[in-house]
Scaffold this active site. Structure first.
Site, PDB file in Angstrom:
ATOM      1  N   ALA A  77       0.818  -1.206   0.000  1.00 35.61           N
ATOM      2  CA  ALA A  77       0.000   0.000   0.000  1.00 35.61           C
ATOM      3  C   ALA A  77       0.861   1.269   0.000  1.00 35.61           C
ATOM      4  CB  ALA A  77      -0.937  -0.018   1.203  1.00 35.61           C
ATOM      5  N   HIS A  78       0.201   2.403  -0.093  1.00 30.26           N
ATOM      6  CA  HIS A  78       0.938   3.666  -0.242  1.00 30.26           C
ATOM      7  C   HIS A  78       1.814   3.980   0.963  1.00 30.26           C
ATOM      8  CE1 HIS A  78      -2.883   6.128   1.080  1.00 30.26           C
ATOM      9  NE2 HIS A  78      -2.692   5.096   1.843  1.00 30.26           N
TER      10      HIS A  78
END
Lengths: 375, 375, 375
Positions: free
Chosen positions: B268-269
């Site tokens: 994920a980011h």
């Protein structure tokens, strides 16, 4: 450092805020800094710790005062309260101050502006190296990039942007201003609403997993149940990279307005996901399950098939939901992790729990025979 | 039987070993067999049980002596010790023997040689049916296959190979000798280092899952937070099929040198993955989590967001990591599986554990009242 | 409402049933309804609750009598028993009745007919915007759509349909009448049998995750083990969207005849999946594991590497299988979910289970000292 726009596109902060319609209501004042003036060009948005002088940053509350004193950002979006606390503690700021009661919302709006600016202008129309069936209807304001296929009777509305490598089958409808990132696949007859964003590798409308035992094909063999339903995707929906949403067996799989799906999510056939429900990455929802509105589901959770989950239910990441949830609230179910040796000891006892309870009950009978109940 | 190279490309074992630079240090001697001579052509590498006479195989230790006595392989890589034990037990071998102290390493080097040989030669340059922006810089030694799009200002270095159907957005940089298998998507501004291998269906740089409640859009509605960061991928990294790595919200998502990611992983980011960490398939890492160097994470494990995992941490497959891990070591957390009926009994008790402990404590009080402590 | 075929393609029910070879054995009689006659055109199949008068629906047993009384469907497939019960309770039906002892099987056959009808006719041959190596053999009855690449020495058999954006590497073989949906990637030397369906985004034959520590490349660095095996996929197999099946290290990964794989499944290198085994979405199977014939594995389950699972084993969704399963039967292992607060209390005790057992044993000793055994 995040992605910056070209210096030729940079605006100073007051011109920048004029570009954003909502800013007139949100911005109370703009104050020049000791070092940076209102004419400083802004090329991007950064976090407090990484932003450089060409960048704007933001502070949501006084807990970031110390970080703020060390930022190199040229412009800061902050509340009146934080601004005053800062000046009391650190004196006049070097950076330009944009005072607003809602710094996070203003950041979100500014981020959208910079995001748009970094996208190159794409020519409207269909690229010569795409294949569009002659019966498909493509709005002249739509953009269809190279290596896209669009099948018979498909309808692509105004402002839609289909990036390279997407495959759009026959009878698909895509609503206005929806964006398909590269290499998205949309099977036949799927309907997608307006202002959606579908990320790369997503597959919408593949066959649901439907088989019935067919002994005529061999011992244990499966006969395919053709999947005649479709997928209906509402408006303002975001679908993450490599997420798959299967078509219904007879009725449609339905994704309601405002739903946000992260990457690598699997929505099986005939599911219904209610409005504004947000689902984090790697979640699987099995067939025919209905999830209510405004739910959140944490990453890697799983929901069994044929269940009903009420509105406003929040499932923690990693939880396996195996029965209906009729009441709003937060639900969890994850095995606690630990050092391997400790886990090994505890996990072994899990396999004997029923027996452990039996032994405890036996002891309780002994205890109550020995002396009066301690309750 | 594995994939063999064409017989016209086959070499005999001594010529073959001369092709591998490191073999002069690794190979102590080569002995002809009773049946196969040094001039036997070698077309591939097989396992002991499946290799045919045109194939080479290897043995890592004496536990495989019996299997070795039954192999049909024409050439065997083995240690001096195994060679002697074999001769004592089974007499002179039919196969050619390549004696080395490190048979597994020599196998790995030989496997790379055969792997390269089976790849057809591809012409350098950009295929006529690809679309490359005129501002992109493509090194003349790079290979860009058909149906590839490369956006504005992208930089493709020497020896890069981009296979068919890849979509590379604007401002992407790809370092020397990196290989993109077919149908990889790289969003704008992503940087990829040298000698990386990215497998098909991987999506690098899609938007992180960032939303903030925006009541103006409706009860429970989410407003998108544009993701202005990027993804920076170091050197010597392998990324598996259909793995997704999201771009950062403001700062970048970072994959450090030497990281190996299997298939269907979700990063994920704003995650940071440390050097030489290896992650098995189907693992999800939630946003902003930092994983140290030289960690291993087993398949289908999950790591929650905003955590720090130290260097040299080893997470067992299926484990959900929900808090920081500050010490090296092995961590686990998986619910033990069992026959359904037994699981049902035990799982039911899990839901009453807190109560079970309460009853146990009550009993302990009774016990200590009845007679002196047994501790 | 599901997808309907064009009214110009619609048939009345008796003509429709003549189109289906097996219907002569399955259909006992067809009775006109009070409202709808045998000449009513049928455009699709719907569920009882959603079907309109142009649609056919079906009932598997008397539990659906009330739903049947409210359907708007023009034609119903049902048993003699349900037909009589309906008439007794509700009088003469409005709909046409198709009487059969096996309504579900007849539905499955009808669904396949409608599914085929909704697919547009595709021209055989290779699209001008595809790239096929001159050494590849493409049967003239095969369909190769646009933006497909087919490598050297590939063999595409009769009636194969390769949709747009697929990448098929060198030496791949695809058996007769197999369908590849858009954007499938098949790596070199993979063999796929007859009558398979492979959904979009699937990646067959990417490198297995094989690395060995190589200190020469740095502390903790991994050296790649080239994956020289392939993937062999039998006949009558369905592979779901974004599923990945890795190639073997030396031997092949094997998927046996009749296997059904849902979406986002990961099959690691050197696995063997037995005939007619069906695996639901999001399952991961680690390397070298052998799964028997006629097994079912529920969604999001995981199977560790190097295991053997017997024939006729049924694994519940979400279960992590960490040891061999030698006996047929159903196996489970999922942590029960609950309201967050209750889960928190119980999960905390899980971390102390070994200690809890110790305390219980101590108490049992006290109890047996106090009075004779209660067993």
């Amino acid at each position: 450092m995040p992605v910056l726009i070209d210096s030729s596109q940079a605006l100073n902060v007051s011109t920048l805020l004029k570009e954003i319609a909502e800013s007139s209501k949100l911005v109370h004042k703009i104050e020049p800094g000791q070092v940076y003036s209102l004419s400083t060009p802004v090329q991007g948005i950064g976090s407090l710790s990484s932003a450089s002088h060409q960048e704007l940053s933001f502070v949501v509350g006084p807990q970031f005062l110390n970080a703020l004193s060390q930022t190199l950002a040229g412009v800061i979006v902050l509340t009146e309260e934080v601004s005053q606390l800062f000046e009391e503690k650190f004196g006049k700021a070097a950076f330009v101050q944009v005072i607003t009661p809602q710094p996070y919302l203003l950041y979100a709006l500014l981020a959208q502006w910079f995001d748009l600016k970094r996208q190159p202008l794409a020519a409207t129309g269909v690229h010569a190296m795409s294949v569009v069936d002659e019966t498909a209807q493509i709005d002249p304001t739509a953009i269809v990039e190279a290596f896209v296929t669009i099948g018979a009777h498909a309808k692509i509305a105004a402002g839609v942007h289909v990036k390279s490598g997407c495959a759009i089958a026959h009878h698909v409808e895509i609503g206005a201003h929806t964006l398909l990132q590269p290499n998205v696949t949309v099977y036949d007859s799927v309907k997608i609403g307006q202002r959606c964003i579908i990320h790369s590798g997503a597959v919408i409308g593949a066959d649901g997993f439907g088989f019935a035992p067919n002994p005529l094909l061999g011992k244990g063999a499966w006969g395919k149940i053709a999947q005649l339903g479709s997928v209906h995707i509402g408006n303002d929906i975001e679908i993450g990279a490599n997420t798959t949403i299967d078509r219904g067996a007879l009725d449609n799989t339905i994704i309601s307005n405002g739903v946000k799906l992260d990457n690598q999510i699997m929505i099986a056939h005939n599911c219904m996901i209610g409005e504004h429900t947000a689902i984090a990455a790697c979640v699987g929802v099995a067939g025919s399950t209905q999830i209510g509105a405004r739910c959140t589901i944490g990453g890697a959770a799983g929901v069994s098939g044929h269940l009903k989950i009420a509105d406003d239910v929040h499932i923690s990441g990693g939880t396996g939901v195996t029965s209906n949830v009729t009441e709003p609230g937060r639900y969890s179910g994850v095995f606690p992790f630990a050092r391997h040796a400790q886990w090994q000891r505890n996990a072994a006892v899990v396999g004997q729990l029923a027996q452990l309870r039996k032994r405890l009950r036996a002891l309780e009978r002994v205890g109550s025979a020995t002396q009066p109940s301690s309750d």
